[in-house]
Design a protein around this motif. Structure first.
Motif, PDB file in Angstrom:
ATOM      1  N   VAL A 134       0.793  -1.116  -0.185  1.00 40.75           N
ATOM      2  CA  VAL A 134      -0.003   0.064   0.079  1.00 40.75           C
ATOM      3  C   VAL A 134       0.916   1.237  -0.040  1.00 40.75           C
ATOM      4  O   VAL A 134       0.631   2.055  -0.904  1.00 40.75           O
ATOM      5  CB  VAL A 134      -1.106   0.117   1.144  1.00 40.75           C
ATOM      6  N   ARG A 135       1.988   1.401   0.546  1.00 40.32           N
ATOM      7  CA  ARG A 135       2.873   2.258   0.620  1.00 40.32           C
ATOM      8  C   ARG A 135       3.441   2.323  -0.614  1.00 40.32           C
ATOM      9  O   ARG A 135       3.542   3.819  -1.121  1.00 40.32           O
ATOM     10  CB  ARG A 135       4.013   2.106   1.762  1.00 40.32           C
ATOM     11  N   ASP A 136       3.908   1.367  -1.327  1.00 40.42           N
ATOM     12  CA  ASP A 136       4.391   1.737  -2.856  1.00 40.42           C
ATOM     13  C   ASP A 136       3.371   2.169  -3.634  1.00 40.42           C
ATOM     14  O   ASP A 136       3.651   3.008  -4.427  1.00 40.42           O
ATOM     15  CB  ASP A 136       4.785   0.192  -3.032  1.00 40.42           C
ATOM     16  N   ILE A 137       2.178   1.859  -3.424  1.00 40.03           N
ATOM     17  CA  ILE A 137       1.168   2.191  -4.234  1.00 40.03           C
ATOM     18  C   ILE A 137       1.067   3.739  -3.995  1.00 40.03           C
ATOM     19  O   ILE A 137       0.684   4.601  -5.166  1.00 40.03           O
ATOM     20  CB  ILE A 137      -0.153   1.310  -3.820  1.00 40.03           C
ATOM     21  N   LEU A 138       0.846   4.222  -3.126  1.00 38.85           N
ATOM     22  CA  LEU A 138       0.660   5.433  -2.803  1.00 38.85           C
ATOM     23  C   LEU A 138       1.655   6.454  -3.441  1.00 38.85           C
ATOM     24  O   LEU A 138       1.719   7.625  -3.393  1.00 38.85           O
ATOM     25  CB  LEU A 138       0.260   6.047  -1.317  1.00 38.85           C
ATOM     26  N   GLN A 139       3.066   5.767  -3.416  1.00 41.21           N
ATOM     27  CA  GLN A 139       4.185   6.491  -3.851  1.00 41.21           C
ATOM     28  C   GLN A 139       4.542   6.237  -5.243  1.00 41.21           C
ATOM     29  O   GLN A 139       5.525   6.809  -5.966  1.00 41.21           O
ATOM     30  CB  GLN A 139       5.375   6.076  -3.046  1.00 41.21           C
ATOM     31  N   GLY A 140       3.616   5.697  -5.837  1.00 41.09           N
ATOM     32  CA  GLY A 140       3.700   5.450  -7.417  1.00 41.09           C
ATOM     33  C   GLY A 140       4.502   4.398  -7.833  1.00 41.09           C
ATOM     34  O   GLY A 140       4.913   4.382  -9.141  1.00 41.09           O
ATOM     35  N   GLU A 141       4.871   3.512  -6.916  1.00 35.90           N
ATOM     36  CA  GLU A 141       5.748   2.403  -7.162  1.00 35.90           C
ATOM     37  C   GLU A 141       4.642   1.064  -7.787  1.00 35.90           C
ATOM     38  O   GLU A 141       3.810   1.101  -7.669  1.00 35.90           O
ATOM     39  CB  GLU A 141       6.556   1.832  -5.968  1.00 35.90           C
ATOM     40  N   ILE A 142       5.469   0.265  -8.319  1.00 29.86           N
ATOM     41  CA  ILE A 142       5.053  -1.125  -8.873  1.00 29.86           C
ATOM     42  C   ILE A 142       4.491  -1.917  -7.706  1.00 29.86           C
ATOM     43  O   ILE A 142       5.332  -1.955  -6.521  1.00 29.86           O
ATOM     44  CB  ILE A 142       5.846  -1.728 -10.008  1.00 29.86           C
ATOM     45  N   ILE A 143       3.741  -2.864  -7.969  1.00 28.89           N
ATOM     46  CA  ILE A 143       3.327  -3.826  -6.976  1.00 28.89           C
ATOM     47  C   ILE A 143       4.503  -5.072  -6.781  1.00 28.89           C
ATOM     48  O   ILE A 143       5.086  -5.413  -7.899  1.00 28.89           O
ATOM     49  CB  ILE A 143       2.066  -4.402  -7.034  1.00 28.89           C
ATOM     50  N   ASP A 144       4.834  -5.135  -5.440  1.00 26.20           N
ATOM     51  CA  ASP A 144       5.848  -6.002  -5.417  1.00 26.20           C
ATOM     52  C   ASP A 144       5.246  -7.565  -6.009  1.00 26.20           C
ATOM     53  O   ASP A 144       4.238  -8.092  -5.535  1.00 26.20           O
ATOM     54  CB  ASP A 144       6.070  -6.108  -3.786  1.00 26.20           C
ATOM     55  N   VAL A 145       6.144  -8.419  -6.212  1.00 24.80           N
ATOM     56  CA  VAL A 145       5.902  -9.686  -6.577  1.00 24.80           C
ATOM     57  C   VAL A 145       5.387 -10.480  -5.588  1.00 24.80           C
ATOM     58  O   VAL A 145       4.600 -11.364  -5.693  1.00 24.80           O
ATOM     59  CB  VAL A 145       7.395 -10.395  -7.431  1.00 24.80           C
ATOM     60  N   GLN A 146       6.070 -10.314  -4.298  1.00 24.99           N
ATOM     61  CA  GLN A 146       5.678 -11.168  -3.189  1.00 24.99           C
ATOM     62  C   GLN A 146       4.274 -10.921  -2.784  1.00 24.99           C
ATOM     63  O   GLN A 146       3.713 -11.913  -2.351  1.00 24.99           O
ATOM     64  CB  GLN A 146       6.553 -10.490  -1.863  1.00 24.99           C
TER      65      GLN A 146
END
Length: 995
Positions: A390-402
């Motif tokens: 969720v932190r990555d999504i809000l910062q515009g990063e791609i979703i982790d494979v894990q």
């Protein structure tokens, strides 16, 4: 001669603590055999004993032909012995905690001096003059080890040591002990003289910021075998055991903090330095983590130091004294407190204080632990992964494979937590449009990636989804899902996602049941049940959730309703109403109960009365949590309804005992004593135990403080409580023919169980009622024959002073009840000094003297404006003062004992003088002399210090006695004012010490 050389020479005359054992000693002189011995799991003798023996043999003086004692010869054998001692210490990784624990100061001093020698530290050079960055790393490490030990030894010598009782006198042992004591004192004297230099050395080490190396068995071998290699491999940057820069800084910061803290007793400014070092240590520990093998810090002692520094230093930045997020996370990982760990990550999704790399490292560590077989971490791994995603999504990063792997098999629990994480990671009121679009896009794509329509419905019906996606976006999402699966026929109504239900009957039922569980709107619940019953007549929908609980007395009546829809609706409305009432959601509870009352009024007078009773209980709860909490009296109609319930005589109505309990407690809390005493019907008193108990309590409170002959009701209440606290005894014959006595603690002839009585009392808030019942239990506790310390309480004299059958009373249960009652009473009013005295007496009776002093002082502080006024004599009675004296005496605070002896109506000189004779006192001693106003005690102090030759302390006592306001010729008012001023200052100092 340098300080180090002086230490070395002093150490050469040290004597061993144990005689050598030639059988193994000579055997281990072979180096290979020594290493084999050290590699054993439990070597015997242990390594530290080997160090003592090797150094003892190496330092043994020689005798020449003229029988003259000569210093130990510097021969090959002695050099080998010293080298072997160093090897054993290297095997122990030079752990000062281990070495200090097992070796005396002289032996450890000799060992570290030998380390300095073999590390080529020039003997005539001061360590403070050596540039640590320009010398070999092993040499620098040897200097650090020596100076760390010096500082630690100084700090340790300042701690009080409990005197060991000597055994039978043996001349040689006593001479040896005296010799070692004198040698230790000489070494300490040298260490203290060079303390300033040691501190500078360690402060310089903090600026190194590079890894160092300490000697191992291998590097010591190289030094011994090939002296020419000193400037070669043994001095290179990779020789020896590597100690990282962070580990060195952590150890040095802790040791510097300890010496600064110790020196702060004479220089308060150093407490700031200590605080800085300790907080730096805590940060380094959080960074290093549990993986460190060479940095062992006592974290409990560190926490105590940090707390003490926080008290001793005045800081406006309270946040600096709190644990950092890094240390909190590290503590959670160490203790297994994963719930708080997830909470920290969720909060950081808003705060954004932790670096992404750090969060990912924590996630990797958890996944590695889970892969090693810790199945309990699977859920934690998922939750941390969701937080990071969720932190990555809000910062515009791609979703982790894990995250994608974990969502290959989604379920309800995973979707629930994901929605919670999303909701707690964005503040819709303040969030930018960009953040909202990122979150909406993620939820929409998540729906498109799920195959289970119930899980899709969970997301699409969530408040966050509805707020983030507009109506037209939801239409487009429905169209996409229709294209993806021809079996799905979704309605395109834009109102709410409740109408977006697939045509499949089984999916329909599942979605409706989910809505039924979540809804607290009675009309919506009714509509859903109508739809469900229209789909199937085979299901009992009151069983959908195992959280829906209705008391058995009601359940039997409700489940007897023949119409299935009505039965489900009544059961669910009541269950949801009771749940809302339990969680203090009184608004929804009232709506649900009102709808249920309207429904049952049409067909069941019995259930109608049940709902009226529950609504009465709800109104009591609502008032007590709202206006009643602010002292506002309840409306007269509510009091009339409570009375009406107690007097109700409708047959065959299922009743819950808790309603009668709450009604009686309500009347007692609002001082309706007249009604309970005079107007309550007699049959009700005879049939309802809570009404009887309430009547006796009201009558007893009404008579207080009356004459003894008017306290018949107090005796009646006493007898009722004694019966409740009595146990029934049964005799049972065993297989061996013996008769044994069996006590049944919950089997009672009283009107209720003790647990029920305690539960009822904890509903009371009226101070007079609580004081009355508390004093009754205190008196019952004191009646016990084997009681040593009585507990005092207000109104204790109104109760009988004896019980005919003491053996029948369960005094253990009485003691537990007293503790629970006083704890509860102090939650109602923590400033009631009589209750605080009871709490203090309990701690005193259970030998918890520091806690007892805390509450005695708190009681005095509350009723005297923190001792700015005189403490009333009914609070600080002679008994309380004597107990405070005993507490201080048992805590070895003997100067405080002498000062408190002045507080008694007649000064207890015998106790005061005996206390002042004690030399092992744990209080501030002569710093307290300014609080003594009794000239006789001050004169005795002057004599005592003169007799002991303590000139400085004698001058302090003379200065105190020479103050003009203590002159015996002064008027009585002046003497009393002087005494009162000293009382105030002393009690305030005590309060700061024990609060």
């Amino acid at each position: 001669m340098s300080a180090e050389a002086a230490d070395r020479e002093a150490a050469t005359s040290s004597r061993p603590c144990t005689p050598p054992q030639t059988s193994w000693f000579e055997f281990l002189l072979e180096e290979q055999l020594l290493e084999q011995h050290l590699r054993k799991p439990s070597p015997d003798p242990p390594p530290v004993q080997l160090i003592v023996q090797f150094l003892e043999q190496a330092s043994k003086p020689s005798v020449n032909e003229q029988n003259q004692v000569q210093p130990p010869p510097d021969n090959k054998r002695n050099r080998i012995l010293k080298l072997l001692a160093l090897k054993v210490a290297a095997h122990l990784k030079w752990d000062l905690d281990v070495l200090e624990k097992s070796l005396s100061v002289p032996v450890l001093n000799m060992l570290l001096n030998e380390l300095l020698c073999i590390s080529k530290v020039p003997p005539g050079t001061k360590h403070v003059d050596v540039d640590l960055s320009s010398i070999p790393p092993t040499t620098a490490m040897a200097i650090l080890l020596y100076n760390r030990w010096a500082i630690r030894t100084i700090v340790k010598s300042s701690f009080p040591v409990k005197q060991v009782k000597p055994g039978p006198p043996q001349l040689n042992v006593m001479n040896q002990m005296q010799q070692e004591k004198e040698l230790t004192e000489n070494i300490l004297k040298v260490l203290k003289e060079q303390a300033a230099d040691s501190i500078l050395v360690l402060e310089g080490a903090l600026k190194l910021n590079k890894d160092l190396y300490v000697h191992t068995i291998r590097t010591l071998d190289l030094l011994a075998m090939e002296p020419g290699m000193v400037n070669g491999e043994t001095e290179s940057s990779t020789a020896g055991l590597k100690i990282s820069a962070e580990e060195i800084q952590c150890q040095v910061c802790y040791d510097l903090g300890a010496i600064y803290f110790q020196q702060g007793a004479t220089n308060a400014a150093l407490h700031e330095n200590a605080k800085e070092k300790f907080f730096k240590t805590r940060e380094l520990i959080a960074r290093i983590g549990s993986s460190s093998l060479h940095c062992t810090i006592d974290e409990e002692r560190l926490a105590g130091y940090c707390q003490a520094c926080g008290v001793l230093t005045s800081s406006d930045d309270d946040a600096s004294q709190q644990a950092t997020p890094y240390s909190q996370i590290d503590n959670c990982l160490k203790t297994g407190n994963y719930q708080d760990l997830v909470k920290i990550f969720l909060e950081d999704n808003l705060a954004l204080s932790l670096p992404v790399q750090f969060r990912q490292s924590v996630q990797r560590e958890l996944f590695q632990n889970a892969l090693q077989g810790n199945d309990a971490l699977e859920e934690v791994c998922f939750k941390i992964c969701v937080c990071n995603t969720v932190r990555d999504i809000l910062q515009g990063e791609i979703i982790d494979v894990q995250f994608c792997l974990l969502f290959l098999k989604p379920n309800k629990e995973k979707i629930d937590f994901l929605l919670e994480a999303c909701s707690r990671s964005i503040n819709l009121e303040n969030a930018s449009e960009s953040l909202k679009r990122k979150m909406a896009s993620f939820l929409k794509n998540l729906c498109l990636g799920l195959e289970d329509l119930q899980l899709v419905f969970m997301i699409s019906s969530h408040d966050l989804f509805i707020k983030l996606l507009k109506d037209d976006e939801r239409k487009l999402l429905i169209d996409e899902m229709r294209k993806r699966s021809p079996r799905i026929n979704l309605c395109t109504k834009p109102v709410t996602s409740f109408y977006d239900i697939p045509a499949s009957a089984s999916v329909n039922i599942g979605q409706l049941e989910h809505q039924l569980i979540l809804s607290v709107d009675p009309w919506r619940i009714r509509q859903i049940l109508i739809e469900l019953h229209g789909m199937t007549s085979e299901r009992q929908f009151w069983t959908v959730s195992n959280k829906w609980e209705v008391p058995n007395v009601y359940g039997n009546v409700i489940l007897g309703i023949k119409d299935n829809l009505t039965r489900d609706l009544v059961y669910i409305l009541m269950a949801k109403g009771l749940h809302c009432s339990a969680i203090k959601d009184f608004v929804h509870a009232k709506q649900l109960f009102a709808a249920c009352l309207e429904l049952v009024t049409e067909f069941s007078p019995k259930l109608r009365q049940v709902m009226l009773n529950e609504m009465l209980l709800l109104d009591i709860y609502t008032h007590e949590a709202g206006p009643g909490a602010n002292g506002e009296r309840p409306p007269s109609d509510l009091i009339s309804r409570v009375r009406g319930y107690l007097e109700m005589r409708v047959p065959d109505i299922p009743l819950r005992q808790v309603i009668a309990e709450e009604c009686v407690a309500f009347l007692l809390n609002w001082r309706e004593n007249e009604y309970l005493t005079m107007q309550v019907p007699l049959p009700l008193v005879q049939t309802n135990p809570y009404v009887k108990l309430g009547q006796l309590l009201a009558a007893t409170c009404k008579e207080l403080p009356g004459p003894k002959e008017s306290r018949r009701t107090a005796k009646d209440l006493w007898e009722v409580v004694v019966q409740i606290c009595s146990v029934s005894n049964q005799h049972k014959r065993g297989n061996d023919g013996r008769v044994s006595l069996i006590k049944h603690r919950e089997s009672t002839l009283g009107i209720m169980y003790r647990s029920e009585l305690l539960s009822f009392i904890k509903k009371l808030r009226e101070p007079l009622v609580l004081t009355t019942i508390l004093s009754l239990f205190v008196k019952l506790h004191n009646v016990r024959e084997d009681i040593v310390n009585d507990i005092t309480a207000e109104y204790i004299s109104i109760w009988p002073s004896s019980i005919p059958n003491l053996q029948s009373v369960d005094f253990e249960a009485v003691a537990v009840t007293v503790k629970e009652l006083v704890n509860y009473a102090l939650t109602i009013n923590p400033n009631n000094h009589f209750w605080l005295i009871i709490q203090a007496d309990i701690y005193f009776a259970t030998n918890q003297y520091s806690a007892a002093l805390h509450y005695y002082l708190q009681a005095g502080a509350i009723c005297s404006d923190f001792f700015n006024k005189m403490v009333p004599p009914d609070v600080f009675t002679d008994q309380v003062i004597k107990r405070m004296i005993k507490c201080c005496s048992l805590l070895n605070c003997h100067t405080q004992v002498a000062i408190l002896c002045q507080f008694l109506r007649e000064v207890d000189y015998k106790t005061a003088f005996k206390a002042l004779q004690e030399q092992n006192s744990h209080d501030a001693m002569d710093s307290y002399y300014e609080y003594i106003w009794d000239v006789t005690i001050l004169e005795y102090l002057t004599y005592l210090h003169h007799k002991r030759g303590e000139t400085d302390k004698r001058q302090i006592a003379i200065k105190a006695i020479g103050q003009t306001e203590l002159n015996a010729s002064n008027p009585e008012e002046v003497l009393q004012l002087a005494a009162q001023r000293r009382k105030k200052k002393f009690l305030q100092a005590m309060a700061k010490l024990y609060f």
